[in-house]
Design an enzyme around this catalytic site. Structure first.
Site, mmCIF file in Angstrom:
data_model
loop_
_atom_site.group_PDB
_atom_site.id
_atom_site.type_symbol
_atom_site.label_atom_id
_atom_site.label_comp_id
_atom_site.label_asym_id
_atom_site.label_seq_id
_atom_site.Cartn_x
_atom_site.Cartn_y
_atom_site.Cartn_z
ATOM 1 N N GLU A 163 0.822 -1.205 0.000
ATOM 2 C CA GLU A 163 0.000 0.000 0.000
ATOM 3 C C GLU A 163 0.860 1.261 0.000
ATOM 4 O O GLU A 163 0.436 2.308 -0.512
ATOM 5 C CB GLU A 163 -0.914 -0.026 1.235
ATOM 6 C CG GLU A 163 -2.173 0.776 1.133
ATOM 7 C CD GLU A 163 -3.205 0.373 2.196
ATOM 8 O OE1 GLU A 163 -3.939 -0.611 1.987
ATOM 9 O OE2 GLU A 163 -3.262 1.023 3.244
ATOM 10 N N HIS A 175 7.459 -27.150 -0.431
ATOM 11 C CA HIS A 175 6.795 -28.320 -1.008
ATOM 12 C C HIS A 175 5.567 -27.923 -1.832
ATOM 13 O O HIS A 175 4.753 -28.763 -2.166
ATOM 14 C CB HIS A 175 6.411 -29.297 0.105
ATOM 15 C CG HIS A 175 7.617 -29.886 0.786
ATOM 16 N ND1 HIS A 175 8.024 -31.177 0.598
ATOM 17 C CD2 HIS A 175 8.534 -29.329 1.621
ATOM 18 C CE1 HIS A 175 9.120 -31.403 1.300
ATOM 19 N NE2 HIS A 175 9.456 -30.298 1.933
ATOM 20 N N LYS A 194 -14.392 0.842 -4.041
ATOM 21 C CA LYS A 194 -15.455 1.258 -3.117
ATOM 22 C C LYS A 194 -16.486 2.130 -3.827
ATOM 23 O O LYS A 194 -17.690 1.972 -3.624
ATOM 24 C CB LYS A 194 -14.864 2.042 -1.938
ATOM 25 C CG LYS A 194 -14.037 1.192 -0.987
ATOM 26 C CD LYS A 194 -13.612 2.032 0.216
ATOM 27 C CE LYS A 194 -12.541 1.336 1.033
ATOM 28 N NZ LYS A 194 -11.986 2.212 2.071
#
Lengths: 435, 435
Positions: free
Chosen positions: B288, B309, B423
Site C-alpha cells: 500500500e 513443497h 469502493k
C-alpha cells in the site's frame, strides 16, 4: 447439473476473444495428450480417471477405519507436507466452521503436523495432545521425507507413551506406497492399517486418493459426494471440445493467452475467507506444474474483501504484472441479516434490506470494474455454492485445466525437478550419509 | 542489545555491493524527509515518534479496561479491517500457541470480525458467541467503513440480546477518531470507553497505537516490552547514517537496488509458521505504501519449509521475477528432541542429535544456496527470538524502512489513492445515497 462457469469478458483489456479462441487447437492437443498418455509425464496420469476407478472395497474399508478411530478420538493429527497435506486441508477448511476448534460436535477436529519444522509448533502440539484423545494419519510416499518423518517420530513417541504401544498402534493409519518404502515397512511391522498412494498419481494430484479422502472423512464430510462432483466434472472435461462447453479448456486457454501477452503473475482471488487453503492447494498445483524452464505464471492469492484493504492499492496502481482469477460463490450456506438501527449513525441503513452475500457480490463486481479499469484482466470462475459436491467439481476442474495448461505452455506438467535442489544442500549441511 | 541483522551477501547474484552503497545518499535523503517532515505525506508521520510519545496515562487507562473486560470474557471480538486488523493479529499469532483456541488459559482468546463480508463466517461466529462470554473491541477511524460497520451492527445486536443493553455497553470498547465520525459519536452516546487513533497515523502504521495495543494486551501480552523494542529500534534507525549500522537503511537500499535491476516481486519468507500474519501485515505496509504510479515490488510471501513443497519448484525454476527477504529466528522459545529409533527404518537417526531448529536452519541455508544458484537474490533478516520485545523491534524496523524505501522509490509512501476505486463502484452498485 450446476457446474463451474468461466467468464472471460473482463480479460479483454489485455487479450481479445480471438487471441483466446486461437489457442483451441493447442488446448485440444494438450487434452489429447492427457487422455491418450502420449506426452512427457505420461507415467503420472493416474489422476485423470481416478474418480471413476476408485476401488469400492477400499473405500468401504476406509470408512470403517474412520468410524473406528472417530469413536475414540477428539482429534486427528494428519502428518504430511505438500501434496500430502494441502488437498485434505483445503477441503476441510472450506467446509468446516471457521471456529470449528471451539464449536466441536462429535466429529474429530483435524490438526496438522509434518508440514513444518518449527520447534515451538511441536511443543504447542504436544501440549494439546496431552489433553485430548487422538489418533494419527501419517501420509508419505517414501516415509523418509524429513518433515513428516521427524513429526511422525515425535507424535508416535507421545502416542505410545500416552496409550501404550499396542493401543497406540490401533490409533495409527498409514497412507503410503503399495509395496515398498520406509512407511510401508513400518506399517507392516507395527500392524497399522495402510492405504495406497498410487504410483501414477503425483502428490499435488492426490486429493481424491486416500491421501485426501481419509482426513476429509474423519472430519465428517461426505467423500461420496466429493467423488461424485469430480466424476461429473470429468465427464464435462473429457466430453467437450469447445471452449464454451469445456470450462477447463477455457481456463487453460485464457491464462495461456494472457501469459503470452506478458502477464507474469496470476492471483487467485476468493470471495469467501474459508477458501484460503483452496488458494494454497491451487498454488502448488499450478506453480509446481508450470514453474519450470523459467516459464509460467507466478501463483499469488488474495481473499476479498479482506485483502482489498491491504493489497488493493498495489493491484489497482502498482506494476502491471498480473491477472486475477476470481472465484465467486453464488449462494451462501446460511443467511444473516444486517440489523436495522433507527439512528443510523453509521450511515449503513441503506444496506439493511440486503443480505451479506449481496453486499459481498457488489464488492466483487466493484472490484472487477476497478481492476479492469486499472489494467488488470480478470477471469471469473463461479460455482453455485460450497459443499462436497462443488469442491469435487473444483478439484477435477483445476487438475484437468492444469494438465492442459502445462502442455500448452510447453512443459511437462507432472515433474518437479527443482524441488530437490534445496534438499540436497540441506542433507549435505545436516551430514546425511551419502550427501 | 540484540537487534535485527540484515545480510545482503546472497543478493550479489543480481546487484553488487557498490550498487547498494550507491543508494546511500538517496536513502539518507529519504530518512531526512521522515525526520524533518518536508516531503509528500508529511501529515502522516505520527508513527515516526510514536513509541516515544505514547501517553502514559492513556496506557494505564487502557490496561485498566483490559483487566476489567478480561475478567468477564472468554473471548474478545476484534472488529476491524486492513490496518485496523492486521497489526494486532500479526503480534498475537506470533506469540500465542498455534492451538491457543483449544489450549486456553485465563486470558481471553481473540477472534476477528469486520475483515470480511462472508455470510457463513458471521453465522459461524454467532454460533460461537452463543456459547461463550465475550467482549468487543471495535476499531474504525470513521465508523462508516462497510465491513466493520456491518460486523459491528451484527455483533452489537447479539451482545445486547445476550446481556441486555446496559451490560452490553460495558463490554464494548471503541478505538476511533478523537473528535468526530460515526463510531466516535456512537461511543459517546452509548458510553463506551474510547481510545484514539491519532490523525497523523495511517492505518498500516497504527499497530503501536490503541488499534494494536488494546487487542494485544487483551490476549495477555506485554505491551510495555513491545513498545520498548520499538523505542530501541527507533534509536537505531534515527541515530545511524551508514548502511552497516542502520538495518532499515540497508533493507531500503538493497530492495531498491534490486528493483532497479528489474526485480518485480518480493517474497517475505518466514522460517516459522507463526509468522504468517507478520507477512500479511508486511504486505499491506509495503504494497500500500509503494504500489502506486505503476511502480513497486509486488509483495508475496512464503513460509518454509511448508511452502518449499508447494511453491519451491516455481521459485527455483519459474520466471525470474523475484527476490526473497528471508526472516530468520535464531532461537526457539521451547525445545523438542527428535526421538531415537533403533530400527531406523525411516533413515533419520542421523538427525537425533540435532534440535528441530538446527534442522530448520539447515533447510533455510540449503534453500538460500539453491535459490541463489537458481538466480533468486536473497536478503536475510535475522532476529534472536520471537517475543514482545523483538516484535516491537521488527515493527519499527519495517515501518521506518518502508518510509525510507517509498521516498527512495519516488512515491508518497503515506497515501493510498487506489483503495477508493472499488469502493466507489461498490457504493454505486449498492445504491448508497450520493453514489
Amino acid at each position: 447439473m450446476e457446474t463451474i462457469k468461466v467468464n472471460i469478458k473482463h480479460a479483454f483489456n489485455r487479450v481479445s476473444e480471438r487471441d483466446i479462441e486461437a489457442l483451441l487447437p493447442e488446448v485440444l492437443e494438450a487434452k489429447r495428450h492427457l487422455l491418450e498418455g502420449d506426452a512427457a509425464g505420461n507415467d503420472f496420469l493416474g489422476w485423470v480417471n481416478l474418480p471413476e476407478e476408485i476401488d469400492k472395497q477400499e473405500l468401504a474399508r476406509l470408512k470403517a477405519d474412520v468410524a473406528r478411530l472417530a469413536e475414540k478420538s477428539r482429534l486427528l493429527v494428519v502428518i504430511g507436507i505438500g501434496g500430502s497435506y494441502l488437498g485434505a486441508r483445503m477441503v476441510i477448511e472450506a467446509l468446516q466452521s471457521e471456529f470449528a476448534s471451539m464449536v466441536r460436535d462429535n466429529q474429530p477436529y483435524i490438526v496438522y503436523a509434518g508440514h513444518t519444522l518449527g520447534e515451538d509448533y511441536y511443543n504447542q502440539l504436544l501440549e494439546l495432545l496431552d489433553r485430548e484423545d487422538y489418533s494419527v494419519c501419517v501420509i508419505s510416499k517414501s516415509g523418509t521425507t524429513t518433515e513428516p518423518a521427524v513429526a511422525f517420530r515425535i507424535v508416535k513417541a507421545h502416542l505410545e507413551k500416552k496409550y501404550g504401544k499396542k493401543a497406540a498402534s490401533e490409533r495409527i493409519v498409514a497412507i503410503t506406497d503399495a509395496r515398498r518404502g520406509a512407511l510401508h515397512d513400518i506399517a507392516q511391522q507395527e500392524g497399522y492399517p495402510a492405504y495406497v498412494i498410487p504410483d501414477n498419481v503425483g502428490g499435488r494430484f492426490s486429493v481424491l486418493t486416500p491421501v485426501g479422502l481419509f482426513p476429509i472423512a474423519m472430519a465428517g464430510y461426505n467423500i461420496d459426494r466429493l467423488l461424485q462432483g469430480a466424476r461429473d466434472m470429468r465427464s464435462i472435461c473429457h466430453g467437450n471440445n469447445t471452449l464454451e462447453e469445456n470450462p477447463a479448456l477455457m481456463y487453460a486457454a485464457v491464462r495461456n493467452a494472457l501469459y503470452r501477452k506478458g502477464t507474469k503473475v496470476e492471483m487467485l482471488v476468493s470471495c469467501q475467507p474459508n477458501l484460503r487453503y483452496l488458494a494454497e492447494w491451487w498454488k502448488q498445483l499450478y506453480g509446481e506444474s508450470e514453474g519450470k524452464s523459467h516459464k509460467g505464471l507466478l501463483p499469488h492469492s488474495l481473499s476479498i474483501t479482506t485483502d482489498l484493504h491491504s493489497m488493493g492499492q498495489y493491484v489497482q496502481d502498482g506494476e502491471r504484472l498480473m491477472m486475477e482469477t476470481m472465484l465467486r460463490v453464488r449462494r451462501p450456506n446460511t443467511t444473516v441479516a444486517v440489523p436495522t438501527d433507527e439512528k443510523n449513525l453509521d450511515g449503513i441503513n441503506y444496506l439493511t434490506c440486503k443480505s451479506l452475500t449481496e453486499i459481498n457480490d457488489c464488492a466483487a463486481e466493484g472490484t472487477i470494474q476497478a481492476h479492469v479499469d486499472g489494467g488488470v484482466p480478470v477471469v471469473e470462475l463461479s460455482v453455485d455454492k460450497i459443499d462436497e459436491y462443488t469442491i469435487g467439481q473444483l478439484i477435477y476442474f483445476f487438475e484437468f485445466a492444469c494438465g492442459v495448461s502445462g502442455y500448452t505452455l510447453g512443459v511437462n506438467p507432472f515433474d518437479q525437478p527443482g524441488v530437490e535442489a534445496y534438499k540436497r544442500n540441506m542433507f549435505h549441511l545436516l551430514g546425511k550419509p551419502g550427501f
